[in-house]
Design an enzyme around this catalytic site. Structure first.
Site, PDB file in Angstrom:
ATOM      1  N   LYS A  55     -31.007  29.895  23.769  1.00 52.36           N
ATOM      2  CA  LYS A  55     -30.932  31.279  23.273  1.00 52.36           C
ATOM      3  C   LYS A  55     -30.212  32.162  24.288  1.00 52.36           C
ATOM      4  O   LYS A  55     -29.347  32.972  23.930  1.00 52.36           O
ATOM      5  CB  LYS A  55     -32.352  31.813  23.012  1.00 52.36           C
ATOM      6  CG  LYS A  55     -32.967  31.242  21.756  1.00 52.36           C
ATOM      7  CD  LYS A  55     -34.461  31.527  21.622  1.00 52.36           C
ATOM      8  CE  LYS A  55     -35.005  30.781  20.402  1.00 52.36           C
ATOM      9  NZ  LYS A  55     -36.457  30.805  20.294  1.00 52.36           N
ATOM     10  N   GLN A  99     -41.526  33.472  23.213  1.00 53.09           N
ATOM     11  CA  GLN A  99     -41.374  32.094  22.736  1.00 53.09           C
ATOM     12  C   GLN A  99     -42.743  31.494  22.394  1.00 53.09           C
ATOM     13  O   GLN A  99     -43.666  31.529  23.217  1.00 53.09           O
ATOM     14  CB  GLN A  99     -40.666  31.255  23.816  1.00 53.09           C
ATOM     15  CG  GLN A  99     -40.398  29.826  23.421  1.00 53.09           C
ATOM     16  CD  GLN A  99     -39.368  29.709  22.287  1.00 53.09           C
ATOM     17  OE1 GLN A  99     -38.341  30.402  22.268  1.00 53.09           O
ATOM     18  NE2 GLN A  99     -39.645  28.827  21.340  1.00 53.09           N
ATOM     19  N   ASP A 122     -37.776  38.315  15.984  1.00 50.99           N
ATOM     20  CA  ASP A 122     -38.283  37.125  15.294  1.00 50.99           C
ATOM     21  C   ASP A 122     -38.790  37.485  13.895  1.00 50.99           C
ATOM     22  O   ASP A 122     -38.971  36.603  13.052  1.00 50.99           O
ATOM     23  CB  ASP A 122     -39.459  36.514  16.086  1.00 50.99           C
ATOM     24  CG  ASP A 122     -39.065  35.239  16.821  1.00 50.99           C
ATOM     25  OD1 ASP A 122     -38.010  34.659  16.485  1.00 50.99           O
ATOM     26  OD2 ASP A 122     -39.817  34.827  17.717  1.00 50.99           O
TER      27      ASP A 122
END
Ligand code: NDP
Length: 299
Positions: A55, A99, A122
């Site tokens: 990422k 994460q 997200d």
């Protein structure tokens, strides 16, 4: 004989990342604004480390700022909440991603819901789930979870108008199945959500013009479950061992399904590459919204 068209997520995501990079350049030149994505990693989970590295690399390649915050496995929930609060208040950070999974002693819902919904790239915050479910638009439009967003982009690119199509989503997780079903509904599909308690699953899948498999079971969806000509989106990423070697397979038995489907995403190279590209797209969208700028049209 294989007949299905392969939906090439690698190619599509490369084009999308190129468009994002162009828009980032435009934001820098016209508005002196560089989108920034902060990724927080708690602990040393090897798969998470790989994802976070990837990422960060792609964020920089798109011309954005990448901020990585690595915290030890013994970080307390309070310490992680304090980090999220710090990032919520940092004007250089437009997108925040913690994460998952976080260590067991931390409540992931509490962390996700502490993220400023407008920085929640997200799309897992309850406010974003609610915005998606209610079809909110304009200033209160949702941040859409990246994997379903990538999947719907591939579907629309391949099929055009999805209206009136019958869609079956196998899997009802908050991160894939449920938001995917919402997106299909928004496109005026007739949507069924199947899960582990669904009866006669093969027959349910056989009704669908569009099949989305997000189950986490290697090659569970068999070829003869697929209606002739259907479009199959295989979200699954499963590592299995074949002849002593590791192999990545999806939730669909691809070779068999190709005999029936009109089009199918491969694993790897289908939905997978779309997920990070959509994370970058969400970061760009978030930066534009937070600065009162028009959202870029990326397609
Ligand atoms: P979850 O484990 O959270 O959810 C799996 C879903 O599948 C559940 O709703 C479960 O039903 C359902 N299910 C399990 N077994 C069966 C069965 N035998 N028949 C019907 N339904 C079943 O998984 P995720 O949604 O997080 O992920 C799904 C897959 O997608 C995984 O392979 C994952 O690796 C992959 N993935 C890929 C991403 C990408 O970037 N391409 C990103 C995220 C995930 P129930 O609710 O009843 O238990």
């Amino acid at each position: 004989m294989s007949t299905a068209t392969i939906i090439d997520g690698r190619k599509f995501s490369a084009t999308l990342r190129g468009r994002i990079a162009e828009e980032v350049t435009r934001l820098k030149n016209d508005h002196d604004l560089t989108p920034g994505l902060a990724v927080v990693l708690v602990g040393e989970d090897p798969a998470s480390q790989v994802y976070v590295r990837s990422k960060g690399k792609q964020t920089l390649e798109a011309g954005m700022n990448s901020y990585e915050h690595k915290m030890p496995a013994e970080t307390t929930q309070e310490e992680l909440l304090a980090k999220v609060e710090e990032l919520n208040n940092d004007p250089a950070v437009h997108g925040i991603l913690v994460q998952l999974p976080v260590p067991d002693h931390i409540d992931d819902h509490a962390i996700i819901n502490a993220i400023d919904p407008n920085k929640d790239v997200d799309g897992f915050h309850v406010i974003n789930s609610g915005r998606l479910a209610t079809g909110a638009r304009g200033a209160s439009a949702p941040m859409i979870p990246c994997t379903p967003l990538g999947s719907i982009m591939l579907l629309k690119d391949h099929l055009g108008d999805l209206s009136s199509k019958t869609a079956v989503v196998v899997g009802r997780s908050n991160i894939v199945g449920k938001p995917m079903a919402q997106l299909l509904l928004q496109e005026s599909c007739t949507v069924t959500i199947a899960h582990s308690r669904t009866k006669d699953l093969p027959d349910v899948v056989r009704q669908a013009d569009i099949v989305v498999a997000a189950v986490g079971r290697p090659e569970m969806v068999k070829g003869d479950w697929v209606k002739p000509g259907a479009t199959v989106i295989d979200v699954g990423i499963n590592r299995i061992e074949v002849d002593g070697k590791n192999k990545l397979v999806g939730d669909v038995a691809t070779a068999e399904a190709m005999e029936h489907a009109g089009a199918i995403t491969p694993v790897p190279g289908g939905v997978g590459p779309m997920t990070i590209a959509c994370l970058l797209a969400n970061t760009l969208t978030a930066a534009s919204r937070q600065n009162g700028l028009e959202e870029p049209n990326l397609l």
